[in-house]
Each structure stands twice: as structure tokens, then as C-alpha cells.
Design a protein around this motif. Structure first.
Motif, short mmCIF file in Angstrom:
data_model
loop_
_atom_site.label_atom_id
_atom_site.label_comp_id
_atom_site.label_asym_id
_atom_site.label_seq_id
_atom_site.Cartn_x
_atom_site.Cartn_y
_atom_site.Cartn_z
N GLY A 1 0.81 -1.22 0.00
CA GLY A 1 0.00 0.00 0.00
C GLY A 1 0.84 1.26 0.00
N ALA A 2 0.23 2.34 0.51
CA ALA A 2 0.88 3.65 0.49
C ALA A 2 1.86 3.78 1.66
N TYR A 3 2.92 4.53 1.40
CA TYR A 3 3.98 4.63 2.40
C TYR A 3 3.79 5.78 3.37
N GLN A 4 2.69 6.49 3.24
CA GLN A 4 2.52 7.70 4.07
C GLN A 4 2.20 7.35 5.53
N THR B 1 -3.11 15.25 -15.90
CA THR B 1 -3.88 15.09 -14.65
C THR B 1 -3.09 14.22 -13.67
N GLN B 2 -2.51 13.14 -14.20
CA GLN B 2 -1.77 12.22 -13.34
C GLN B 2 -0.58 12.91 -12.66
N VAL B 3 0.17 13.68 -13.46
CA VAL B 3 1.33 14.36 -12.89
C VAL B 3 0.90 15.38 -11.83
N MET B 4 -0.21 16.13 -12.14
CA MET B 4 -0.71 17.11 -11.17
C MET B 4 -1.15 16.40 -9.88
N LEU B 5 -1.87 15.28 -10.03
CA LEU B 5 -2.33 14.53 -8.86
C LEU B 5 -1.14 13.93 -8.09
N GLY B 6 -0.10 13.54 -8.84
CA GLY B 6 1.11 13.02 -8.19
C GLY B 6 1.74 14.07 -7.31
N GLY B 7 1.84 15.29 -7.85
CA GLY B 7 2.41 16.41 -7.08
C GLY B 7 1.54 16.72 -5.87
N THR C 1 -0.51 14.66 -4.33
CA THR C 1 -0.38 13.56 -3.36
C THR C 1 0.92 13.70 -2.58
N ALA C 2 2.00 14.02 -3.31
CA ALA C 2 3.30 14.17 -2.65
C ALA C 2 3.24 15.32 -1.64
N HIS C 3 2.41 16.33 -1.98
CA HIS C 3 2.32 17.49 -1.10
C HIS C 3 1.77 17.12 0.29
N PRO D 1 -9.19 13.70 0.13
CA PRO D 1 -8.19 13.11 1.04
C PRO D 1 -7.06 12.39 0.28
N TYR D 2 -5.99 12.15 0.97
CA TYR D 2 -4.81 11.49 0.39
C TYR D 2 -5.19 10.22 -0.36
N SER D 3 -6.08 9.40 0.27
CA SER D 3 -6.43 8.12 -0.34
C SER D 3 -7.05 8.31 -1.73
N THR E 1 -6.69 11.11 -3.84
CA THR E 1 -5.76 11.65 -4.85
C THR E 1 -4.77 10.57 -5.28
N ARG E 2 -4.37 9.73 -4.33
CA ARG E 2 -3.43 8.65 -4.67
C ARG E 2 -4.10 7.63 -5.59
N THR E 3 -5.36 7.29 -5.28
CA THR E 3 -6.08 6.33 -6.11
C THR E 3 -6.25 6.88 -7.54
N TRP E 4 -6.68 8.14 -7.66
CA TRP E 4 -6.85 8.73 -9.00
C TRP E 4 -5.52 8.79 -9.74
N HIS E 5 -4.46 9.12 -8.97
CA HIS E 5 -3.12 9.21 -9.57
C HIS E 5 -2.74 7.87 -10.21
N ILE E 6 -3.01 6.79 -9.49
CA ILE E 6 -2.64 5.47 -10.00
C ILE E 6 -3.60 5.04 -11.13
N GLN E 7 -4.91 5.33 -10.92
CA GLN E 7 -5.89 4.88 -11.91
C GLN E 7 -5.73 5.59 -13.26
C1 HEM Z 1 5.67 14.46 -11.47
C2 HEM Z 1 5.19 13.26 -11.59
C3 HEM Z 1 4.77 12.37 -10.43
C4 HEM Z 1 4.72 12.60 -9.08
C5 HEM Z 1 5.08 13.86 -8.33
C6 HEM Z 1 4.25 11.38 -8.43
C7 HEM Z 1 4.03 11.20 -7.07
C8 HEM Z 1 3.57 10.05 -6.47
C9 HEM Z 1 3.27 9.87 -5.06
C10 HEM Z 1 3.46 10.92 -4.00
C11 HEM Z 1 2.85 8.61 -4.87
C12 HEM Z 1 2.39 7.98 -3.56
C13 HEM Z 1 3.50 7.23 -2.89
C14 HEM Z 1 2.98 6.44 -1.69
O1 HEM Z 1 2.91 6.99 -0.59
O2 HEM Z 1 2.66 5.28 -1.85
C15 HEM Z 1 2.87 7.95 -6.15
C16 HEM Z 1 2.52 6.64 -6.35
C17 HEM Z 1 2.46 6.04 -7.59
N1 HEM Z 1 2.70 6.63 -8.81
FE1 HEM Z 1 3.35 8.53 -9.10
N2 HEM Z 1 4.05 10.45 -9.42
C18 HEM Z 1 4.34 10.99 -10.65
C19 HEM Z 1 4.25 10.40 -11.90
C20 HEM Z 1 3.83 9.10 -12.12
C21 HEM Z 1 3.71 8.47 -13.41
C22 HEM Z 1 4.06 9.15 -14.74
C23 HEM Z 1 3.26 7.19 -13.18
C24 HEM Z 1 2.94 6.07 -14.15
C25 HEM Z 1 2.88 6.16 -15.44
C26 HEM Z 1 3.08 7.02 -11.75
C27 HEM Z 1 2.64 5.86 -11.15
C28 HEM Z 1 2.50 5.68 -9.79
C29 HEM Z 1 2.15 4.43 -9.17
C30 HEM Z 1 1.87 3.11 -9.89
C31 HEM Z 1 2.12 4.65 -7.78
C32 HEM Z 1 1.83 3.63 -6.70
C33 HEM Z 1 3.16 3.07 -6.24
C34 HEM Z 1 3.06 2.07 -5.11
O3 HEM Z 1 2.06 1.92 -4.44
O4 HEM Z 1 4.07 1.40 -4.86
N3 HEM Z 1 3.44 8.19 -11.13
N4 HEM Z 1 3.31 8.85 -7.12
#
Ligand code: HEM
Length: 337
Positions: free
Chosen positions: A76-79, A295-301, A303-305, A323-325, A327-333
Motif C-alpha cells: 500500500g501507500a507509504y505515508q 492530470t496524473q502528474v498534477m495529482l502526483g504532485g 499527493t506528494a504534497h 483526502p490522500y487516499s 488523490t493517490r487512487t486517482w493518480h494510479i488509476q
Molecule cells: C511528477 C510526476 C509524479 C509525481 C510527483 C508522483 C508522485 C507520487 C506519489 C506521491 C505517490 C504515492 C507514494 C505512496 O505513498 O505510496 C505515487 C505513487 C504512484 N505513482 Fe506517481 N508520481 C508521478 C508520476 C507518475 C507516473 C508518470 C506514473 C505512471 C505512469 C506514476 C505511477 C505511480 C504508481 C503506480 C504509484 C503507486 C506506487 C506504489 O504503491 O508502490 N506516477 N506517485
């Protein structure tokens, strides 16, 4: 086609071999999975948790984003923490404290290293012993353990609720206030976490490793990697490197390589390419992919925030809406879409 026949056969053999292995280990995982006991009872036979509680707890866990709020068995998530490891540690400490008071008249953390080590031995015996009765489907827990479980359950009830005392901790874990608002569901969640901890700390029948192969790490009860674990991990890395080396070796020594002179084209070949109508029609698809990626990159940022601010985004309490859960789910989906 004929020259490819051998390659097709090799590919076919690799595919068949891989699927046989996958099928075999899939079956093994199914057969060897930790049991979900029908009931956990205390020494007087009173029910502590039932199978239905554990399964309802799993659903409650999934309803808040499951693996996006911390981890269970390390997935799962490392937070937030690994709840299995966290539960075991707290339950063992609660148990050790009761023994320390009874045997030495002091809390566990005030004991000498020698006395602590004695109690660690006892804890190892008490926690790793498997009391699962296959005939009745029941697991009997000692009175000390039940008291300790009640202590951990009360703490989790506060943490997943909105107790102000644990607000700072929820922020550090990027958990929203009132993560699981229903008290009954929180009680079921405890049953699920407890079961995951029980499986991770109880020895498999007739073996000296737990149902989860001594995972997660917990030295207080001797959850260390087993010798088999270390040997298989090392041999799998060595086998992988050997395999890659073999492929390169076979390619270099057993195949013919004819190096054709590269002729530099007169014009850039890309300028000669004419897009077909179907390629042209792809622009809509590419636009969707680009939008999803953005959208994914924005949500990634975003989530990281949460790692930095916990529940806010530059002071705005975003955890109330996103909530974190989530944004993280949408980021992955979005990657899957
Ligand atoms: C600027 C770009 C990105 C940022 C800032 C970012 C940030 C993050 C963060 C904060 C998490 C949550 C980590 C956790 O607590 O588990 C995460 C998880 C994840 N991200 Fe991203 N991400 C980015 C781009 C991407 C891209 C391009 C992909 C795939 C094409 C991706 C795929 C995933 C996946 C699969 C996870 C789940 C990892 C796991 O559970 O082990 N991310 N990302």
C-alpha cells in the motif's frame, strides 16, 4: 516464416513454462494462505472477534481507500504506517508491560536489558504459539493478550475517529479527520488489523516461521528473515544475473553477426513519411492521453504534497474534500485509463 520457426518454438516453450509455474505457485498461495478463524475467543470461551467481523473490517478498510491509507502486510501507500507492524508492536508492548508489572513491579521500559530480554523470550513463546484449532475453527487468546488487544483497539478507535489528542499524528500520517466516522465500522476495522497481526506473528503449524514468513520485522517476538528467505532472495538475484549473462553469451558466441555498412540517407527519412488517414484520426486519442498524463502528474504532485502538510494545501484544508487516499487512487488509476 521458416527461419522464425525455431524462435516461435522457444517463445512457446517459455510461455508454457512460465504459465505452468504461475499456475503452480498461484495454487500454492491459495492452499497455504493464512486461515481466517471462525472465532477468536478468550480462555473462558467469550468471543473476541469472529470471521464475519474480520471480513466486515476488510470492507471497512476498503471503503476508506484501503491500501491508500497506510499498508497491510507491507502492501500500500507509504505515508501512514504498516498497520500490521504497528498493531503487533503495540500489542506486544501492552503484553510486555503487564508481565513487567507482575514479575518485576515496574513498567517494561524501566527494566534492565537483562530483564527485558527475559520477557522478550516469553513474548516470543506466547505470540508465536499457534492455538488455532482446525476442528472448531477457534483460536484461544490468553487474558493478558485480550487486555492488550483492547488497549490497541481503543487507540485505533481514536486514531481513525476524530479524537483531538491524535490530531497531530493524523496529520503526520496524512489521514483526514474522522477517517472512518462510524464507530461500529472502526471496531470491525480493528478485527481486520488484529487478524493481519495474528497471521504475521503466529507460527505455521509445525514450522518456526509465521504465516507471513516472519514479515513484518518485529524483533520483540523474533520476526527476523528466516535462513530460507535470505538464501532464496540471494539465489534469485544470482539466477537473474546468470540468465541475463547467458543470453548475452549465447548471442555473442553462437549466433552469426554480419555488420552491414550503414548508408546515410540523402534526405531525412521522417520527411518522407506520409500520415495515413487512420494515423491522422489518432489526434483525439493523443489529446486524451496527454490530458490524462497531465492530470496524473498534477495529482502526483498533489499527493506528494500531503507528505509535507498532512491535511492542507498551502493552508487550505483540502483533506476535507480530496483526502490522500482519493488523490493517490486517482493518480494510479489515471495511468491505467
Ligand atoms: C511528477 C510526476 C509524479 C509525481 C510527483 C508522483 C508522485 C507520487 C506519489 C506521491 C505517490 C504515492 C507514494 C505512496 O505513498 O505510496 C505515487 C505513487 C504512484 N505513482 Fe506517481 N508520481 C508521478 C508520476 C507518475 C507516473 C508518470 C506514473 C505512471 C505512469 C506514476 C505511477 C505511480 C504508481 C503506480 C504509484 C503507486 C506506487 C506504489 O504503491 O508502490 N506516477 N506517485
Amino acid at each position: 516464416m521458416k527461419e522464425y520457426k525455431r524462435l516461435w518454438m522457444i517463445l512457446g516453450l517459455i510461455m508454457v513454462g512460465s504459465f505452468i509455474l504461475l499456475g503452480y505457485f498461484g495454487k500454492e498461495i491459495y492452499n497455504e494462505r493464512p486461515p481466517i478463524p471462525a472465532e477468536f475467543v478468550d480462555e473462558s470461551g467469550k468471543t473476541i472477534y469472529t470471521e464475519a467481523d474480520i471480513l466486515a473490517g476488510q470492507s471497512a478498510w476498503q471503503s476508506i481507500g484501503g491500501m491508500s491509507v497506510g499498508t497491510v502486510w507491507g502492501h500500500g501507500a507509504y505515508q501512514a504506517p504498516d498497520w500490521t507492524a504497528d498493531w503487533i508492536h503495540r500489542e506486544v508492548l501492552g503484553w510486555l508491560d503487564q508481565q513487567a508489572q507482575r514479575e518485576f513491579g515496574k513498567p517494561y521500559d524501566q527494566l534492565s536489558e537483562r530483564d527485558q530480554a527475559t520477557l522478550h523470550y516469553d513474548a516470543q513463546q506466547a505470540f508465536r504459539k499457534n492455538t488455532y484449532d482446525q476442528a472448531t475453527g477457534k483460536v484461544t487468546l490468553s487474558a493478558d493478550r485480550v487486555r492488550s488487544i483492547e488497549g490497541v483497539a481503543a487507540y485505533y478507535d481514536k486514531l481513525f475517529g476524530s479524537d483531538p489528542e491524535l490530531h497531530k499524528l493524523r496529520e503526520a500520517y496524512a489521514m483526514k479527520e474522522d477517517t472512518l466516522p462510524d464507530a461500529d465500522k472502526r471496531a470491525k476495522l480493528n478485527a481486520f488489523f488484529f487478524w493481519s497481526a495474528w497471521a504475521a506473528s503466529t507460527n505455521r503449524p509445525n514450522l518456526d516461521v509465521t504465516y507471513t514468513n516472519n514479515w513484518p520485522h518485529e524483533p520483540l517476538i523474533g520476526n527476523h528473515p528466516s535462513a530460507e528467505n535470505v538464501i532464496w532472495s540471494i539465489s534469485s538475484v544470482v539466477t537473474l544475473i546468470f540468465g541475463i549473462g547467458s543470453v548475452i553469451w549465447i548471442w555473442a558466441f553462437f549466433t552469426r553477426h554480419e555488420h552491414d555498412e550503414i548508408v546515410i540517407p540523402e534526405r531525412d527519412p521522417l520527411t518522407l513519411v506520409k500520415l495515413t488517414p487512420s494515423q491522422k484520426a489518432l489526434w483525439k486519442y493523443l489529446l486524451v492521453v496527454a490530458a490524462l498524463f497531465f492530470t496524473q502528474v498534477m495529482l502526483g504532485g498533489f499527493t506528494a504534497h500531503y507528505t509535507v502538510e498532512g491535511q492542507d494545501f498551502y493552508g487550505i484544508p483540502v483533506a476535507d474534500w480530496l483526502p490522500y487516499s482519493l488523490t493517490r487512487t486517482w493518480h494510479i488509476q489515471s495511468a491505467i485509463f
